[in-house]
Design a protein around this motif. Structure first.
Motif, PDB file in Angstrom:
ATOM      1  N   PHE A 349       0.836  -1.205   0.000  1.00 36.88           N
ATOM      2  CA  PHE A 349       0.000   0.000   0.000  1.00 36.88           C
ATOM      3  C   PHE A 349       0.875   1.261   0.000  1.00 36.88           C
ATOM      4  O   PHE A 349       0.628   2.210  -0.745  1.00 36.88           O
ATOM      5  CB  PHE A 349      -0.923  -0.016   1.230  1.00 36.88           C
ATOM      6  N   LEU A 350       1.907   1.263   0.840  1.00 41.03           N
ATOM      7  CA  LEU A 350       2.748   2.463   0.929  1.00 41.03           C
ATOM      8  C   LEU A 350       3.461   2.727  -0.393  1.00 41.03           C
ATOM      9  O   LEU A 350       3.497   3.855  -0.888  1.00 41.03           O
ATOM     10  CB  LEU A 350       3.787   2.314   2.055  1.00 41.03           C
ATOM     11  N   THR A 351       4.046   1.657  -0.942  1.00 40.68           N
ATOM     12  CA  THR A 351       4.865   1.876  -2.135  1.00 40.68           C
ATOM     13  C   THR A 351       4.014   2.046  -3.385  1.00 40.68           C
ATOM     14  O   THR A 351       4.314   2.896  -4.222  1.00 40.68           O
ATOM     15  CB  THR A 351       5.843   0.701  -2.341  1.00 40.68           C
ATOM     16  N   LYS A 352       2.945   1.283  -3.492  1.00 39.94           N
ATOM     17  CA  LYS A 352       2.198   1.305  -4.754  1.00 39.94           C
ATOM     18  C   LYS A 352       0.973   2.232  -4.721  1.00 39.94           C
ATOM     19  O   LYS A 352       0.778   3.006  -5.648  1.00 39.94           O
ATOM     20  CB  LYS A 352       1.841  -0.121  -5.164  1.00 39.94           C
ATOM     21  N   TRP A 383      10.730  -6.631  -2.027  1.00 39.12           N
ATOM     22  CA  TRP A 383       9.765  -7.548  -2.657  1.00 39.12           C
ATOM     23  C   TRP A 383       8.469  -6.783  -2.933  1.00 39.12           C
ATOM     24  O   TRP A 383       7.920  -6.827  -4.036  1.00 39.12           O
ATOM     25  CB  TRP A 383       9.498  -8.752  -1.735  1.00 39.12           C
ATOM     26  N   ALA A 384       7.993  -6.069  -1.901  1.00 37.60           N
ATOM     27  CA  ALA A 384       6.712  -5.351  -2.038  1.00 37.60           C
ATOM     28  C   ALA A 384       6.810  -4.248  -3.082  1.00 37.60           C
ATOM     29  O   ALA A 384       5.870  -4.022  -3.855  1.00 37.60           O
ATOM     30  CB  ALA A 384       6.305  -4.766  -0.685  1.00 37.60           C
ATOM     31  N   ALA A 385       7.937  -3.558  -3.129  1.00 38.38           N
ATOM     32  CA  ALA A 385       8.089  -2.439  -4.066  1.00 38.38           C
ATOM     33  C   ALA A 385       8.333  -2.932  -5.482  1.00 38.38           C
ATOM     34  O   ALA A 385       8.241  -2.157  -6.434  1.00 38.38           O
ATOM     35  CB  ALA A 385       9.239  -1.548  -3.617  1.00 38.38           C
ATOM     36  N   TYR A 394       5.704  -5.334 -10.796  1.00 44.26           N
ATOM     37  CA  TYR A 394       5.113  -4.034 -10.454  1.00 44.26           C
ATOM     38  C   TYR A 394       3.659  -3.929 -10.894  1.00 44.26           C
ATOM     39  O   TYR A 394       2.863  -3.217 -10.302  1.00 44.26           O
ATOM     40  CB  TYR A 394       5.954  -2.887 -11.032  1.00 44.26           C
ATOM     41  N   PHE A 395       3.308  -4.694 -11.936  1.00 48.43           N
ATOM     42  CA  PHE A 395       1.915  -4.587 -12.410  1.00 48.43           C
ATOM     43  C   PHE A 395       0.957  -5.392 -11.544  1.00 48.43           C
ATOM     44  O   PHE A 395      -0.239  -5.355 -11.721  1.00 48.43           O
ATOM     45  CB  PHE A 395       1.818  -5.008 -13.883  1.00 48.43           C
ATOM     46  N   ARG A 396       1.514  -6.133 -10.554  1.00 49.94           N
ATOM     47  CA  ARG A 396       0.618  -6.835  -9.624  1.00 49.94           C
ATOM     48  C   ARG A 396       0.492  -5.975  -8.362  1.00 49.94           C
ATOM     49  O   ARG A 396       1.384  -5.958  -7.516  1.00 49.94           O
ATOM     50  CB  ARG A 396       1.170  -8.213  -9.293  1.00 49.94           C
TER      51      ARG A 396
END
Ligand SMILES: Cc1cc2nc3c(=O)[nH]c(=O)nc-3n(C[C@H](O)[C@H](O)[C@H](O)COP(=O)(O)OP(=O)(O)OC[C@H]3O[C@@H](n4cnc5c(N)ncnc54)[C@H](O)[C@@H]3O)c2cc1C
Length: 453
Positions: A349-352, A383-385, A394-396
């Protein structure tokens, strides 16, 4: 003056099954156990009630008591800069050798390099051992000799290596079993008569170091067989206590990774897999130290983060209007723990959704997590970013609503941490999911394109 071997404790705070301590006790000289409260680390901690410092202090006090009552020895605890402390010890003791267990973080490697240099100038060997992991980087290699950067083949080779060498060990009832050599314990008690005999040595108090005790509860260092047996079924549900909560104990070495991995192999392969992740991220940090400040994949360094401080604050406080995110952040702020599934959701949530630099989130977790470990925290954030080794592409973009439906469908976890959820007091979502998703995809695409230009 009596010659001594020094055993320098760092992230291996236990008097049983400790590789470096075992070697020191077998060295022939009496062993002076040492711990240094490192000002290079402590001076950077903003919270003077930091639960990890209290935990360290309590653990050391217990170890000191055990050394005093059971072995007529003590624990020398110093507060200062490690190299300065070692210099002082060279004046105070006749040191034959210094023993320690290896630490793979960039700062630790630099510190140990300086320690080795100082000691060798004084003709003193510095012996280091593997204790924190089952396998170090160069022990799990590809056929061409290179280290892995993808988890699945790494874990396959990791498991295969266990079979390379098998040992027969005797348990406390005299029964023998075959175990992988890499799980073999390094018994300390058998050589405990070699601890340096000494009067109790006073240790600095928390207040002497500018810290205060905390009310945060430290999870137990023991975990039931049943929990590990069911781990694969319960580990993803944040409202149940389905994971071990051993993180802080692995971090500071108050439990032995060998003993836990051996049990995991017998009881639950999914749990063992998580311990393999721990080794994996440790070797990534060791072999690719740039990850500590930059993306593992350099092209992700071109993403233009929005980095809105007010939005970051709402995320930190658990007031985003996304209940699963807010529950996670409030669990973290209250207990120093956050469930793994929710760590993934909040980090995504924070990164994307907010397009805030993963390093901001990583630093916040580092401040708050009891089990903070540079290698695993950095691995999880990258991993999350999408910038990391086995990254979520990144598209997920995680949808917080569908994550909640899947992993907290009865809102049990959410209601535990966000009591005002469902009332007017709970904020509206701070961003629209669909808009945020599109914005993220565009920003990432532009950033990655820039690196190719
Ligand atoms: C954004 C993010 C940040 C994270 N930060 C940390 C951190 O600072 N320190 C940390 O130890 N783990 C971190 N993790 C990994 C994981 O979330 C925690 O290890 C786990 O939640 C700790 O809870 P537990 O002890 O109950 O773990 P369990 O599920 O019981 O697992 C047992 C042990 O295996 C290891 N482990 C489990 N999952 C992972 C993993 N994905 N990567 C590496 N080791 C793992 C840990 O040592 C853990 O204690 C992070 C994950 C994410 C997504």
């Amino acid at each position: 003056m009596q010659k001594v071997s020094v055993f320098w404790f760092r992230r291996d705070l236990r008097l049983e099954d400790n590789a470096g301590l075992h070697a020191a006790l077998k060295s022939g000289n009496p062993v002076l156990p040492l711990f240094i409260f490192d000002r290079e680390i402590l001076d950077d901690l903003e919270d003077k009630k930091d639960a990890r410092v209290s935990f360290l202090h309590n653990t050391l006090r217990e170890m000191k008591e055990a050394l005093e009552t059971e072995h007529g020895s003590s624990l020398l605890v110093r507060y200062g800069y490690p190299i300065e402390v070692l210099k002082a010890l060279l004046q105070e003791y006749d040191i034959a050798a210094v023993y320690t267990n290896r630490d793979y973080e960039p700062y630790a490697k630099e510190r140990d390099g300086l320690a080795e240099e100082l000691l060798s100038q004084n003709g003193i060997p510095f012996h280091t051992f593997k204790d924190h992991v089952i396998f170090e980087a160069e022990e799990v290699c590809k056929k061409d000799g290179g280290t892995y950067t993808v988890f699945t083949p790494y874990s396959r080779t990791w498991r295969a290596r266990l079979q390379d060498r098998v040992s027969t060990v005797e348990d406390e009832n005299g029964q023998t079993t075959e175990i992988s050599y890499y799980f073999e314990p390094h018994p300390v008690k058998a050589h405990a008569q070699n601890f340096l005999k000494s009067e109790p040595i006073p240790m600095p108090s928390l207040a002497d170091m500018g810290f205060e005790p905390t009310d945060i509860e430290i999870p137990s260092a023991t975990v039931s067989r049943g929990l590990i047996k069911n781990y694969d079924k319960t580990r993803d549900i944040p409202s149940v206590k389905g994971t071990s909560r051993l993180g802080i104990h692995f971090r500071f070495g108050t439990i032995s990774i060998r003993e836990k991995a051996r049990r995991a192999l017998q009881l639950n392969q999914t749990f063992l897999n998580e311990l393999i992740w721990r080794d994996f991220y440790s070797q990534i940090l060791d072999q690719h130290p740039h990850v500590a400040s930059r993306s593992f994949r350099p092209k992700y360094d071109h993403i233009e983060w929005r980095n809105d401080p007010a939005e970051f604050q709402r995320w930190c406080e658990g007031k985003t209007g996304y209940p699963i995110v807010d529950a996670g952040m409030r669990e973290l702020n209250t207990t120093g723990y956050m469930h793994n599934r929710v760590r993934m959701i909040t980090a995504s949530f924070l990164t994307k959704h907010l397009l805030i630099d993963w390093r901001w989130g990583e630093a916040y977790f580092a401040k708050k997590l009891l089990d903070f470990d540079l290698a695993s925290n950095n691995g999880g954030w990258q991993w999350a970013a999408g910038s990391g080794t086995d990254a979520a592409p990144y598209f997920r973009v995680f949808n917080p609503y569908s994550q909640q439906k899947k992993f907290d469908k009865d809102f049990k976890y959410i209601k535990q941490w966000v009591p005002e959820f469902g009332t007017d007091a709970y904020p509206q979502p701070m961003v629209d999911h669909k808009m945020a998703r599109e914005r993220c995809l565009t920003t990432y695409k532009e950033g990655l394109a820039k690196s190719e230009a």
